[in-house]
Design an enzyme around this catalytic site. Structure first.
Site, PDB file in Angstrom:
ATOM      1  N   PRO A 134       0.812  -1.206   0.000  1.00  0.00           N
ATOM      2  CG  PRO A 134      -0.534  -1.479   1.834  1.00  0.00           C
ATOM      3  CD  PRO A 134       0.738  -1.928   1.262  1.00  0.00           C
ATOM      4  CD  GLU A 135       3.973   2.997  -3.701  1.00  0.00           C
ATOM      5  OE1 GLU A 135       4.050   4.148  -4.144  1.00  0.00           O
ATOM      6  OE2 GLU A 135       4.554   2.041  -4.224  1.00  0.00           O
TER       7      GLU A 135
ATOM      8  CG  HIS B 245      -0.854 -13.840   9.379  1.00  0.00           C
ATOM      9  ND1 HIS B 245       0.269 -14.048  10.136  1.00  0.00           N
ATOM     10  CD2 HIS B 245      -0.845 -14.789   8.421  1.00  0.00           C
ATOM     11  CE1 HIS B 245       0.931 -15.085   9.632  1.00  0.00           C
ATOM     12  NE2 HIS B 245       0.284 -15.552   8.604  1.00  0.00           N
TER      13      HIS B 245
ATOM     14  NE  ARG C  12       4.843  -9.816   3.238  1.00  0.00           N
ATOM     15  CZ  ARG C  12       4.774  -9.559   1.945  1.00  0.00           C
ATOM     16  NH1 ARG C  12       5.780  -8.993   1.338  1.00  0.00           N
ATOM     17  NH2 ARG C  12       3.702  -9.850   1.285  1.00  0.00           N
TER      18      ARG C  12
END
Length: 273
Positions: A2-3, A92, A111
């Site tokens: 994601p940006e 997660h 992550r």
DNA sequence: CGGGCGGCCTGGAGGC
DNA sequence: TGCCTCCAGGCCGCCC
């Protein structure tokens, strides 16, 4: 990954459903992300109404009544999405936000590069994550002139330079490559060799690439999905990112991939000088 | 002081 | 098909 456009799309989708709703309960399932998630989230936020959602850089800021702001960063693989079930969990799924009206939001981050923090709203501008940030690329404070003046002072390759949050925030690997393609500038050019005209073109390219991506709901190259787990569509518009070995749509040269400061950059040797 | 790079993580891809 | 290695990358913080 994601940006800015991904976070902005997410923000817009979340605010239509969550503004004015009270957060009933926060459940922390796993706190040991790279930056530990504070254990007192529920204590500070439970039964508080969400009064606003903001984005600064790639951070999503949730303003709650009572003067607390929740800071969320998706990192590399973070997702924030609505879910019907409050029982079936992925390993997660680290934080669960249960709002009024049966709105269940889940923060999932395999992550664990993401961030979930809390800060007193008034103290946010002075927070160390925010106090050194450069201008927002889509605001008027980021202009060709501003970019040109900053470029003059740096011998860094322009691609690395653009990814420096002191120069401009929110421009990550995908959009840096795309904006440089659009403005015809090679990623390896030293920033100080960029002309005023090129800086103006580059600034405009950054804005238009980001705006087009927001329009398309972001880029879903690997991990990003929207609030309803729907992918963005901007990856279909990418001209150079991830296209090494393929032909440039404009001039038919073969797109190249190079490594700059440990990150891959993509460019067209025909279009970019 | 500015820029480069290592470390943090795990899933997925590619090689054998 | 299975195992192993490598790569992806935002951000902080260390080091030159």
């Amino acid at each position: 990954m994601p940006e800015l456009p991904e976070v902005e799309s997410l923000k817009r989708k979340l605010e239509t459903r969550l503004i004015g709703k009270a957060l009933r309960r926060v459940t922390l399932r796993r706190a040991d992300l790279r930056w530990p998630i504070p254990k007192n989230l529920n204590q500070k936020l439970a039964s508080r109404q969400l009064v606003g959602l903001r984005r600064r850089s790639k951070y999503l800021l949730w303003d709650f009544e009572g003067g607390q702001t929740l800071i969320v960063h998706l990192g590399m693989s973070g997702r924030l999405f609505f879910t019907e079930s409050t029982r079936l969990f992925d390993t997660h799924d680290h934080v669960l936000f249960d709002f009024d009206s049966k709105l269940h939001l889940r923060f999932r981050d395999p992550r664990r590069f993401g961030m979930v923090l809390i800060c007193v709203t008034k103290e946010l501008p002075a927070h160390k994550l925010f106090c050194h940030l450069g201008p927002e690329p889509l605001e008027n404070s980021f202009s060709g002139d501003v970019l040109f003046l900053k470029c003059k002072k740096s011998r860094s390759p322009i691609k690395s330079f653009l990814m420096n949050a002191k120069v401009v925030v929110g421009v990550g690997n995908i959009y840096a490559s795309e904006a440089l393609f659009k403005s015809g500038i090679r990623p390896s050019r030293p920033a100080c060799k960029i002309t005023q005209k090129e800086a103006e073109k580059l600034c405009a390219a950054i804005k238009s690439v980001l705006e087009q991506s927001i329009e398309a709901g972001g880029t879903s190259f690997r991990d990003y999905v929207g609030a309803n787990e729907e992918p963005g569509l901007h990856q279909l518009q990418l001209k150079v990112y991830g296209r090494d070995g393929k032909l440039c749509e404009v001039c038919h040269h073969i797109i190249k991939k190079i490594t700059q400061t440990g990150r891959s950059s993509f460019y067209c040797p025909g279009c970019q000088r």
